[in-house]
Design a protein around this motif. Structure first.
Motif, PDB file in Angstrom:
ATOM      1  N   SER A 107       0.825  -1.217   0.000  1.00 58.83           N
ATOM      2  CA  SER A 107       0.000   0.000   0.000  1.00 58.83           C
ATOM      3  C   SER A 107       0.853   1.258   0.000  1.00 58.83           C
ATOM      4  O   SER A 107       0.430   2.323   0.476  1.00 58.83           O
ATOM      5  CB  SER A 107      -0.975   0.028   1.190  1.00 58.83           C
ATOM      6  OG  SER A 107      -1.892  -1.039   1.090  1.00 58.83           O
ATOM      7  N   ALA A 108       2.055   1.158  -0.536  1.00 58.06           N
ATOM      8  CA  ALA A 108       2.964   2.300  -0.567  1.00 58.06           C
ATOM      9  C   ALA A 108       2.402   3.435  -1.408  1.00 58.06           C
ATOM     10  O   ALA A 108       1.721   3.220  -2.414  1.00 58.06           O
ATOM     11  CB  ALA A 108       4.313   1.861  -1.127  1.00 58.06           C
ATOM     12  N   THR A 109       2.724   4.655  -0.992  1.00 61.77           N
ATOM     13  CA  THR A 109       2.350   5.850  -1.755  1.00 61.77           C
ATOM     14  C   THR A 109       3.576   6.598  -2.266  1.00 61.77           C
ATOM     15  O   THR A 109       3.436   7.632  -2.914  1.00 61.77           O
ATOM     16  CB  THR A 109       1.515   6.798  -0.881  1.00 61.77           C
ATOM     17  OG1 THR A 109       2.299   7.213   0.250  1.00 61.77           O
ATOM     18  CG2 THR A 109       0.238   6.115  -0.408  1.00 61.77           C
ATOM     19  N   SER A 110       4.770   6.088  -1.951  1.00 60.27           N
ATOM     20  CA  SER A 110       5.992   6.759  -2.381  1.00 60.27           C
ATOM     21  C   SER A 110       7.019   5.721  -2.794  1.00 60.27           C
ATOM     22  O   SER A 110       6.894   4.528  -2.501  1.00 60.27           O
ATOM     23  CB  SER A 110       6.551   7.643  -1.261  1.00 60.27           C
ATOM     24  OG  SER A 110       6.904   6.845  -0.138  1.00 60.27           O
ATOM     25  N   GLY A 111       8.076   6.193  -3.475  1.00 52.79           N
ATOM     26  CA  GLY A 111       9.140   5.310  -3.920  1.00 52.79           C
ATOM     27  C   GLY A 111       9.769   5.832  -5.193  1.00 52.79           C
ATOM     28  O   GLY A 111       9.411   6.905  -5.694  1.00 52.79           O
TER      29      GLY A 111
END
Length: 638
Positions: A107-111
């Motif tokens: 459920s990452a929102t950044s990277g």
């Protein structure tokens, strides 16, 4: 030979393979731009197979480290384009922002992962070349020369594509592959085999599911003319038992894997022989008010990466089960939500993201909008030119050339008002019909086939919503036999040269178009639909069959034929009829009967053979218990 069962491990191994053929050693692979190369393969694959025909190749590039909410918008102000080439064949594929590369599970929102998906259509050596640019609103500009370049290490590489090992109904099987429009029908690009669709049109808010990130209902309400949305969003718990060990899930790193019931539902439909599912990708302000691809239902230039990656896990599974993605991009209530109906920045961005993230799937329909345009009951809507512009966008930007259709209103006058100006517009491939009265399906399908053919762009026509709105296809508990639907809608459409049927669940009965949780409520309908699809697939060269008006002296009989070769009639009632075949050539013709309600083998009636001539008696049905029959008359080969 090393066998690998973990897709995560497969990513690492294939990284080394791509690194080697690109000119770097496996030991240096972690430093190259291609961080992961994954291939959608069966659960057990051999390393030396690598990418396969019709399977999705995923290239992940290490790029700008950013987030869904960064000041410099990753969805508008960066653009990844990758050119894939095999001999003289070349595809320019738009990439997308993928957060940490595992957002479906984290459920990452950044990277810093930027991803491109590509489905090769030929075996042998391929090359790729990636270009990454920055610039204001550059994301919707496919001109590779525009923007400030951002260097990618090892942005050029090669890979070999092997034959597919998928089999059966899997669209990635070597004898299936991409599904394209060919005249009035769908046809597999690989084998050239024609294909008809059949399955559920409901619930239209399929993706309003508790298992997807940030999915909820904006407004609960009950309005006349639509199904109530006063309940909760979908859980599909009755299909939890249909999930099988080894089937995909998502949220694997959250401690609570999700998707059991949704994946199970697709298993059930596939087991029943259904091969298409209809669903909306944006119903903001519409009937369900619970599906959108954005981080927020009020921000139309930022996309929810984890939600969309979770959708794609579902879509991958559907493709493996032979289920066509009927992707409906908007509905009548929100057709002017983006750019006031124009295909300008927000709509272009929305469509570009859909194409980038999901266009790689071999079997997909782009539906421009449900009940599109002004009608007798809604005076506002998109214009003729706006509809043409939407179709043209997909024709110009979808590298895979998937079928593009438009869904109609129910009334004949409304259908004519919207579709007549679209006749001859080449980017539009067909009609997704809604009809209020089942008895009109046969003639309506035939009429629009003729009109579109006369206009120079023959449409593929599918029967996707039967009315009236409050009934639709009722549950088996209310209508166990589905006699009218079977006769007028299912067989009426197919015998008119239609390309397939989907069943709408209505708005007032239990298990409605919005509230349906269990597809077993229509199991009898799935069975009868399967019988029809199997009959056409096994017994009819339907793609070359046409009208046979005047052949039979009964106006209540539907008919499809190749004169002097083969005739198929749907005959209601237990009796028989005189058949008028004045054009029948010399030779022997065999008469068979088929039970469209109970299926089974072809049966023999009281007359087995016909000869040359017209006005011949085809005989009595095999029994008087069956109410409707399909009669098949075929010329015997020498």
């Amino acid at each position: 030979m090393v066998l690998i069962k973990s897709k995560r491990f497969l990513s690492v191994v294939l990284l080394a393979i791509v690194g080697s053929v690109s000119g770097c050693s496996p030991s240096s692979a972690p430093e190259v731009a291609v961080a992961n190369t994954t291939v959608d393969t069966p659960s057990v694959v051999s390393v030396n197979e690598g990418p396969m025909l019709w399977h999705t190749l995923t290239l992940d590039f290490e790029g700008v480290n950013t987030s869904e909410t960064a000041d410099l918008n990753p969805f508008t102000d960066y653009r990844l384009l990758v050119e894939f080439s095999n001999g003289e064949t070349s595809y320019l594929i738009r990439g997308f922002y993928a957060a940490d590369g595992e957002a479906e599970n984290t459920s990452a929102t950044s990277g810093n992962i930027w991803r491109v998906r590509f489905t090769p259509d030929a075996v042998g050596p391929w090359t790729y070349k990636a270009q990454f640019h920055k610039g204001e609103n550059i994301a919707i500009n496919r001109d590779a020369s525009v923007g400030e370049p951002i260097e990618l290490d090892k942005a050029v590489g090669t890979f070999d594509v092997a034959p597919s090992t998928a089999t059966g109904v899997d669209f990635r099987a070597s004898d299936r592959g991409r599904l394209r429009k060919d005249g009035r029908f769908f046809r597999f690009e690989s084998s050239g085999k024609y294909w008809l669709k059949g399955g559920p049109n409901s619930p239209e808010n399929l993706l309003g599911y508790v298992g997807f990130d940030d999915t909820y209902r904006l407004v609960k309400r009950s309005r006349d003319g639509e199904a109530s949305t006063e309940g909760e969003i979908h859980a599909f718990e009755p299909h939890r038992k249909d999930w099988n060990e080894g089937d995909p899930l998502w949220g694997l790193k959250s401690g609570e894997p999700r998707g059991h019931s949704m994946i199970g539902a697709m298993n059930y439909l596939a087991e029943e022989g259904m091969n298409v599912v209809y669903f909306l990708t944006n119903n903001i302000t519409g009937d369900g008010n619970d599906v959108w691809p954005y981080v927020s239902p009020t921000e139309f230039d930022r996309f929810d990466v984890s939600k969309l990656e979770q959708w794609n896990v579902l879509f991958d599974h559907m493709q493996s089960k032979g289920i066509l993605l009927h992707m409906v991009t908007q509905e009548t209530e929100n057709e002017r939500l983006l750019d006031d109906g124009e295909t300008e920045f927000y709509r272009s961005l929305y469509y570009a993201e859909l194409i980038s993230r999901f266009g790689h799937h071999p079997a997909l329909i782009w539906n421009l909008g449900e009940e599109n345009g002004p009608s007798s009951w809604m005076q506002t809507g998109q214009t003729d030119q706006q509809r043409k512009d939407m179709a043209s966008f997909f024709a110009e930007n979808d590298p895979y050339d998937h079928t593009v259709v438009l869904h109609s209103h129910a009334a004949a006058g409304d259908i004519d008002h919207i579709f007549a100006p679209l006749l001859g517009h080449a980017p539009l491939d067909g009609m997704s019909l809604q009809i209020e009265n089942g008895e009109d399906v046969y003639e309506t399908t035939r009429n629009w086939h003729k009109r579109s053919t006369d206009a120079g762009n023959q449409w593929l026509i599918t029967m996707d919503e039967i009315g009236p709105w409050f009934n639709g296809a009722l549950p088996d508990s209310f209508d166990p036999d589905h006699d009218d639907l079977r006769r007028h809608v299912l067989w009426g459409h197919l015998l008119a040269g239609g390309a397939g049927v989907e069943w709408y669940f209505g708005g007032r009965f239990p298990s409605s178009d919005i509230s349906a949780e269990d597809w077993r409520t229509r199991q009898n309908l799935w069975t009868q639909t399967r019988y029809a699809l199997e009959f056409f697939d096994q017994h009819l060269p339907y793609w070359k069959m046409g009208d046979c008006e005047g052949v039979i002296a009964r106006p209540d009989v539907y008919c499809l034929a190749v004169p002097n070769e083969i005739y198929a009639f749907y005959m209601p009632g237990r009796g028989s009829s005189m058949v008028y075949l004045p054009e029948l050539d010399a030779g022997e013709y065999i008469v068979d009967w088929f039970d469209p309600k109970r299926g089974g083998n072809l049966q023999t009636g009281s007359v087995r053979r016909l000869g040359k001539g017209g006005g011949q008696f085809i005989g009595y049905a095999p029994n008087t218990e069956t109410t409707d029959w399909v009669v098949l008359i075929r010329k015997q080969s020498n």
